[in-house]
Design an enzyme around this catalytic site. Structure first.
Site, PDB file in Angstrom:
ATOM      1  N   GLY A  33       0.813  -1.210   0.000  1.00 52.95           N
ATOM      2  CA  GLY A  33       0.000   0.000   0.000  1.00 52.95           C
ATOM      3  C   GLY A  33       0.843   1.254   0.000  1.00 52.95           C
ATOM      4  O   GLY A  33       1.805   1.376  -0.770  1.00 52.95           O
ATOM      5  N   ASN A  63      -6.740   5.080  -3.425  1.00 48.89           N
ATOM      6  CA  ASN A  63      -5.309   4.801  -3.231  1.00 48.89           C
ATOM      7  C   ASN A  63      -4.423   5.625  -4.160  1.00 48.89           C
ATOM      8  O   ASN A  63      -3.224   5.786  -3.912  1.00 48.89           O
ATOM      9  CB  ASN A  63      -5.005   3.325  -3.487  1.00 48.89           C
ATOM     10  CG  ASN A  63      -5.795   2.368  -2.625  1.00 48.89           C
ATOM     11  OD1 ASN A  63      -6.163   1.292  -3.074  1.00 48.89           O
ATOM     12  ND2 ASN A  63      -6.077   2.740  -1.386  1.00 48.89           N
ATOM     13  N   ASN A  65      -3.884   8.653  -4.959  1.00 43.81           N
ATOM     14  CA  ASN A  65      -3.246   9.936  -4.639  1.00 43.81           C
ATOM     15  C   ASN A  65      -1.929   9.776  -3.891  1.00 43.81           C
ATOM     16  O   ASN A  65      -1.232  10.760  -3.655  1.00 43.81           O
ATOM     17  CB  ASN A  65      -4.199  10.809  -3.808  1.00 43.81           C
ATOM     18  CG  ASN A  65      -4.401  10.285  -2.400  1.00 43.81           C
ATOM     19  OD1 ASN A  65      -4.270   9.098  -2.158  1.00 43.81           O
ATOM     20  ND2 ASN A  65      -4.755  11.169  -1.485  1.00 43.81           N
ATOM     21  N   CYS A 180     -24.159   8.222  27.910  1.00 45.63           N
ATOM     22  CA  CYS A 180     -24.880   9.445  28.273  1.00 45.63           C
ATOM     23  C   CYS A 180     -24.233  10.684  27.645  1.00 45.63           C
ATOM     24  O   CYS A 180     -24.913  11.666  27.354  1.00 45.63           O
ATOM     25  CB  CYS A 180     -24.975   9.589  29.789  1.00 45.63           C
ATOM     26  SG  CYS A 180     -23.394   9.523  30.646  1.00 45.63           S
TER      27      CYS A 180
END
Length: 450
Positions: A33, A63, A65, A180
């Site tokens: 990659g 991918n 770029n 919450c």
């Protein structure tokens, strides 16, 4: 035919013994990659000839770029195979074997790892890193571990009996947030983005009782004592729109009407939160939004902050309101097409799902007086993504090769764990630009001495 210069031609010749080692040794690159593409290029230009690369992934448009061995025509193809073909185009003499597979496949066992003199990780997930770390320790093969996160990067050498292994120190786990806080009192954009992802599942996906989005009436901050909180929770079961019915059932009963959804989420629910007055003693109270009032805003008054790409712009309230409407209508159509009982799965790369989360999160940010975020920023946080920076990948890949040369030269005592922090010129003060330029020049000069 022109021939690209080798790395040794660029930075100076290596000693003959080391050059011979590069020519004969076998190395394994795990991952093709962002780092992997840069690393493969560096390896063949430095003189490595026998390389095996493995990657399970295929090439995606996103991918292109930063993974410069790939082109648009390669989209959908194996990263490992295309990386091999691209490298061979400018270094035909290299002997590269590509595997489109997972390194965790049992076929790649300890005997497989023992075929190599060196393993280099260019991975993006912890499970695979842990696995390769263990295999290298078992096979007693040096491992160079690396990673990048935006402008940050690191390279470290792992050698059995000489250094810490990858799992010797605990790694931080993904941050979670109290329910919450998500439902009642968000104080950061990430709280609103998590809420919007919960909302997507409650409306269109698989419902999860632990990820409810309606106001949390049992919030301990809302009452002076637990008994009061329990009483409030019981009372809420009879309270109009806030009653404990399935969010999806309620949405279906309205036909997924965007206006009704909007007014429930950003007006009725917020007005109910305001009745929990103890929540707002020490924090700013939320400001409900009303669909009709927003539609009366003149388009000329609507602001879009930021220039450049569409995904980097921040819309105004009216813009996100319209985006909310369009995304709900599109997602409703997708459910209808899938048939009765269908569910959608949230995916950061699905434009409609991303539009919905971006719009809902930003509207909630506005309600709670936060600065709204661009689609790019929302996608980065919603997908737990730290954007990859091509420059960081390139620097880290270069550092991996430098550590590899030390290992092959048997200079383990010279190996270092390197941490990198790059800076964007846009983030620097003007007076620092000159300093950085000089440092860059020094780094280039230093590279000629290596």
């Amino acid at each position: 035919m022109s021939v690209s210069p080798t790395m040794t031609q660029l930075v100076g010749p290596l000693r003959k013994e080391l050059a011979d080692s590069l020519f004969s040794c076998r190395v394994l690159v795990v991952g093709a990659g962002g780092i992997g593409c840069e690393l493969l290029k560096n390896l063949v230009l430095t003189g490595f000839k026998n390389i095996e690369v493995i990657d399970l992934d295929t090439i995606d448009v996103s991918n292109l770029n930063r993974q410069f061995l790939f082109q648009k025509k390669h989209v959908g193809k194996s990263k490992a195979q295309v990386a091999k073909e691209s490298v061979l185009r400018f270094c035909p003499s290299a002997n590269i074997t590509a595997y489109h597979d997972s390194i965790m496949n049992p076929d790649y066992n300890m005997e497989f790892f023992r075929n190599f003199q060196l393993v280099m990780n260019a991975l993006d997930n912890r499970a695979a890193r842990n696995h390769v770390n263990r295999m290298c320790l078992a096979a007693d093969i040096p491992l160079i571990e690396s990673g990048t996160a935006g402008y940050l990067g690191q390279v470290t050498v792992i050698k059995k009996g000489q250094t810490e292994c990858y799992e010797c120190q605990p790694k931080p786990t993904q941050k979670t947030f109290p329910g919450c806080t998500i439902r009642n009192t968000p104080s950061e954009p990430i709280h609103c983005i998590v809420w919007a992802k919960y909302l997507f599942n409650q409306l269109f996906g698989e419902e999860d009782a632990d990820r409810e989005v309606s106001p949390d009436t049992a919030d301990p901050e809302a009452a002076w004592n637990p008994a009061d909180a329990a009483a409030r929770a019981t009372a809420s079961d009879q309270d109009g729109d806030i009653k404990r019915v399935s969010t999806k059932e309620w949405a279906r009963s309205t036909g997924y009407d965007p206006v009704k959804l909007f007014n429930k989420l950003f007006k009725d629910d917020i007005m109910y939160l305001l009745t929990m007055d103890k929540l707002w003693k020490k924090r700013k109270a939320p400001l409900p939004l009303d669909w009709t009032e927003i539609q009366q805003i003149e388009s000329s008054q609507e602001e879009s902050c930021g220039m450049g790409l569409k995904d980097q712009q921040v819309l105004g309230v009216q813009g996100y309101t319209q985006l909310f409407r369009r995304s709900v209508e599109t997602l409703r159509s997708q459910l209808i097409e899938k048939g009765e009982g269908a569910e959608l799965v949230w995916d950061k790369d699905d434009p409609s799902a991303m539009d919905f989360v971006s719009a809902a999160a930003n509207l909630r940010m506005n309600v709670f007086s936060m600065n709204m975020k661009s689609r790019f920023d929302v996608k980065s946080m919603a997908g737990n993504i730290i954007p990859a920076i091509a420059t960081t990948n390139a620097v880290i890949a270069g550092l991996i090769v430098l550590e590899a040369l030390k290992i092959l030269n048997s200079d383990f005592d010279q190996c270092r764990t390197v941490s990198l922090q790059c800076y964007s010129f846009d983030t620097l003060k003007p007076e620092l630009h000159h300093v950085l330029s000089n440092l860059t020049h020094l780094c280039i000069c230093f590279s000629h001495l290596v």
